[in-house]
Design a protein around this motif. Structure first.
Motif, mmCIF file in Angstrom:
data_model
loop_
_atom_site.group_PDB
_atom_site.id
_atom_site.type_symbol
_atom_site.label_atom_id
_atom_site.label_comp_id
_atom_site.label_asym_id
_atom_site.label_seq_id
_atom_site.Cartn_x
_atom_site.Cartn_y
_atom_site.Cartn_z
ATOM 1 N N ALA A 206 -67.653 -52.981 53.827
ATOM 2 C CA ALA A 206 -66.858 -53.690 52.827
ATOM 3 C C ALA A 206 -66.075 -54.838 53.455
ATOM 4 C CB ALA A 206 -65.904 -52.708 52.139
ATOM 5 N N TYR A 207 -65.554 -54.631 54.656
ATOM 6 C CA TYR A 207 -64.801 -55.679 55.346
ATOM 7 C C TYR A 207 -65.692 -56.889 55.640
ATOM 8 C CZ TYR A 207 -62.119 -58.028 58.989
ATOM 9 O OH TYR A 207 -61.456 -58.970 59.736
ATOM 10 N N ARG A 208 -66.926 -56.630 56.052
ATOM 11 C CA ARG A 208 -67.854 -57.737 56.328
ATOM 12 C C ARG A 208 -68.188 -58.511 55.064
ATOM 13 N NH1 ARG A 208 -70.392 -53.717 59.525
ATOM 14 N NH2 ARG A 208 -72.017 -53.466 57.938
ATOM 15 N N ARG A 209 -68.156 -57.833 53.917
ATOM 16 C CA ARG A 209 -68.447 -58.506 52.649
ATOM 17 C C ARG A 209 -67.219 -59.190 52.065
ATOM 18 N NH1 ARG A 209 -72.417 -56.012 49.367
ATOM 19 N NH2 ARG A 209 -74.054 -55.069 50.649
ATOM 20 N N GLY A 210 -66.059 -58.984 52.667
ATOM 21 C CA GLY A 210 -64.830 -59.555 52.131
ATOM 22 C C GLY A 210 -64.211 -58.729 51.031
ATOM 23 N N PRO B 244 -73.437 -51.874 46.680
ATOM 24 C CA PRO B 244 -74.415 -52.701 45.961
ATOM 25 C C PRO B 244 -74.447 -54.113 46.533
ATOM 26 C CG PRO B 244 -72.973 -51.523 44.428
ATOM 27 C CD PRO B 244 -72.383 -51.354 45.800
ATOM 28 N N GLY B 245 -75.551 -54.791 46.342
ATOM 29 C CA GLY B 245 -75.704 -56.123 46.907
ATOM 30 C C GLY B 245 -74.759 -57.155 46.344
ATOM 31 N N TRP B 246 -74.236 -56.918 45.141
ATOM 32 C CA TRP B 246 -73.388 -57.933 44.515
ATOM 33 C C TRP B 246 -71.923 -57.840 44.927
ATOM 34 C CZ3 TRP B 246 -69.690 -55.345 41.762
ATOM 35 C CH2 TRP B 246 -70.014 -54.056 41.311
ATOM 36 N N ILE B 247 -71.541 -56.831 45.682
ATOM 37 C CA ILE B 247 -70.138 -56.648 46.054
ATOM 38 C C ILE B 247 -69.660 -57.780 46.949
ATOM 39 C CG2 ILE B 247 -68.625 -55.220 47.484
ATOM 40 C CD1 ILE B 247 -68.962 -54.157 44.731
ATOM 41 N N GLY B 248 -68.443 -58.262 46.665
ATOM 42 C CA GLY B 248 -67.897 -59.351 47.465
ATOM 43 C C GLY B 248 -66.383 -59.352 47.464
ATOM 44 N N SER B 249 -65.803 -60.520 47.658
ATOM 45 C CA SER B 249 -64.353 -60.634 47.842
ATOM 46 C C SER B 249 -63.558 -60.417 46.557
ATOM 47 C CB SER B 249 -64.025 -62.025 48.412
ATOM 48 O OG SER B 249 -64.490 -63.037 47.526
ATOM 49 N N LEU B 250 -64.225 -60.404 45.418
ATOM 50 C CA LEU B 250 -63.517 -60.211 44.161
ATOM 51 C C LEU B 250 -63.394 -58.741 43.767
ATOM 52 C CD1 LEU B 250 -65.150 -63.066 42.020
ATOM 53 C CD2 LEU B 250 -62.993 -63.121 43.281
ATOM 54 N N ASP B 251 -63.930 -57.860 44.604
ATOM 55 C CA ASP B 251 -64.027 -56.453 44.231
ATOM 56 C C ASP B 251 -63.115 -55.588 45.096
ATOM 57 O OD1 ASP B 251 -66.193 -57.044 42.341
ATOM 58 O OD2 ASP B 251 -67.364 -57.445 44.156
ATOM 59 N N ARG C 67 -56.600 -59.431 38.894
ATOM 60 C CA ARG C 67 -57.325 -58.168 38.846
ATOM 61 C C ARG C 67 -58.656 -58.270 39.575
ATOM 62 N NH1 ARG C 67 -56.797 -56.351 32.471
ATOM 63 N NH2 ARG C 67 -54.534 -55.973 32.460
ATOM 64 N N PRO C 68 -59.145 -57.140 40.122
ATOM 65 C CA PRO C 68 -60.468 -57.166 40.742
ATOM 66 C C PRO C 68 -61.566 -57.295 39.690
ATOM 67 C CG PRO C 68 -59.610 -54.939 40.721
ATOM 68 C CD PRO C 68 -58.496 -55.826 40.250
ATOM 69 N N ARG C 69 -62.705 -57.819 40.114
ATOM 70 C CA ARG C 69 -63.845 -57.928 39.213
ATOM 71 C C ARG C 69 -64.416 -56.549 38.888
ATOM 72 N NH1 ARG C 69 -69.049 -60.980 41.490
ATOM 73 N NH2 ARG C 69 -68.730 -59.330 43.052
ATOM 74 N N ALA C 70 -64.454 -55.683 39.894
ATOM 75 C CA ALA C 70 -64.982 -54.330 39.726
ATOM 76 C C ALA C 70 -64.346 -53.426 40.775
ATOM 77 C CB ALA C 70 -66.506 -54.313 39.865
ATOM 78 N N ILE C 71 -64.304 -52.136 40.454
ATOM 79 C CA ILE C 71 -63.771 -51.135 41.373
ATOM 80 C C ILE C 71 -64.862 -50.119 41.681
ATOM 81 C CG2 ILE C 71 -62.115 -49.245 41.654
ATOM 82 C CD1 ILE C 71 -60.174 -50.779 39.928
ATOM 83 N N LEU C 72 -65.059 -49.868 42.960
ATOM 84 C CA LEU C 72 -66.003 -48.849 43.402
ATOM 85 C C LEU C 72 -65.221 -47.717 44.051
ATOM 86 C CD1 LEU C 72 -68.831 -51.035 44.990
ATOM 87 C CD2 LEU C 72 -68.707 -50.105 42.682
#
Length: 377
Positions: A130-134, A102-109, A52-57
């Protein structure tokens, strides 16, 4: 003022419906089936998620994206936090809106983009960011829109927006709160979150949703007289009233907020909404103030032709399976009646959570459309 005679004249309703709102409400079930087919063709059922993803935006313009985020957040519950990214900009126009991660967004989201337009440069930039952040990207938007290329470049999942055959590319933009828009955006994302095990919405459950929407379309259609049509009845009851929408039950909350948004955008009517039991404290002063039915008794000398009637509150109670079996409905009725405030109630037939939610949204959508058409909005 509401033309109640128009409600029971199907031909007049059709003539007044320049935005095809009634057709959109009636075709909600068909739109769900088309959206399910588009999601399947896009490969949603073949996805093999790695947990599962850590968070969904969720990002998108207008009331439809707000409602989609609200619905998915409610259905996902504690399984995963669902947050809507609010846009910034100088105007509510496609070229002026911007979204920031948000600054915390990454590959787990997971980033979900839902738009009935697809030409917003801000959403294309968001997909690239989002692609650049993974961060994984999935989008629902009109086919062949600029957003299609942006999501493809971000190696994301793109599902074409389910449209009706009569909707042409050169027609005026459809209202974000139009019934067809909501189901076209919501259904593919519902199927996606089912695939990643954040909620339960398998194909058979979505077919039940479509069937329930078809059933509501039959019960609330323009050919059904007001006395046996719950949507027309509710529209007539709200003719000269300020809707005070109270909700009870997990699913009723987003349905009530959706109803308020549809009343504002489609019918040009303000409404206030809150969840029980907190609504009783939040709106108690409102019912006791100038909007109470007893606050401004009918003036015998008022010109009933030239002067419109005073605006009074009317409670609309939407209920669906109160948590733990506890209900504040009796207290809500007592509060309303103690202030001479009339009350309308809607409660869905038994069914799965998504199905009962669909019924509440469908009836209130029809009511908002009838109110818009009969009041000349």
């Amino acid at each position: 003022m509401l033309d109640e005679s128009l409600l029971d004249t199907p031909e007049a309703l059709a003539e007044a419906d320049h935005r095809a709102l009634l057709r959109g409400a009636a075709e909600a079930g068909a739109r769900v089936r088309t959206a399910v087919r588009h999601a399947t063709d896009a490969g949603v059922r073949e996805l093999k998620p790695d947990g599962r993803p850590r968070a969904i935006l969720i990002a998108g313009p207008g009331a439809a994206a707000t409602t989609v985020a609200d619905l998915l957040g409610t259905l996902a519950g504690a399984a995963c936090p669902v947050t809507r990214l609010a846009p910034t900009g100088v105007a509510p126009a496609a070229g002026a809106l911007r979204w920031e991660l948000p600054g915390w967004i990454g590959s787990l989201d997971l980033l979900l983009i839902a738009t009935p337009d697809g030409t917003e440069p801000g959403l294309s930039l968001l997909a690239e960011q989002a692609y650049r952040r993974g961060c994984t990207v999935a989008a629902v938007a009109p086919a062949h829109s600029p957003l299609t290329e942006a999501v493809s470049a971000a190696h994301g999942l793109f599902v074409p927006l389910a449209t009706a055959p009569y909707e042409q590319d050169d027609q005026p933009p459809v209202a974000a709160s139009a019934p067809g828009v909501l189901w076209a955006l919501f259904t593919p994302l519902l199927a996606l979150l089912d695939r990643i095990a954040l909620l339960s919405a398998p194909p058979d459950a979505l077919e039940k949703v479509a069937d329930r929407l078809d059933d509501i379309a039959e019960r609330c259609g323009p050919a059904i007289a007001t006395y046996s049509n719950p949507a027309k009845t509710l529209a007539a009851e709200l003719a000269d009233a300020l809707p005070v929408i109270w909700t009870e039950g997990t699913s009723a909350g987003p349905a009530g907020r959706r109803f308020a948004a549809a009343l504002a955008e489609l019918a040009g009517r303000p409404a206030v909404v809150a969840e029980l039991p907190e609504a009783l404290a939040a709106h108690s002063a409102l019912l006791a103030g100038p909007l109470a039915a007893s606050a401004d008794p009918d003036d015998f000398f008022r010109d009933r032709v030239e002067d419109p009637p005073a605006l009074h509150a009317r409670v609309v109670l939407l209920r669906d399976r109160p948590i733990g079996g506890l209900t504040a409905a009796p207290a809500a009725r007592d509060l309303a009646l103690s202030h001479d405030t009339p009350i309308s109630e809607l409660e869905p037939e038994p069914g799965d959570e998504v199905v009962t939610l669909a019924e509440l949204i469908a009836i209130t959508d029809f009511a908002a459309v009838y109110l818009a058409l009969a009041s000349g909005a």
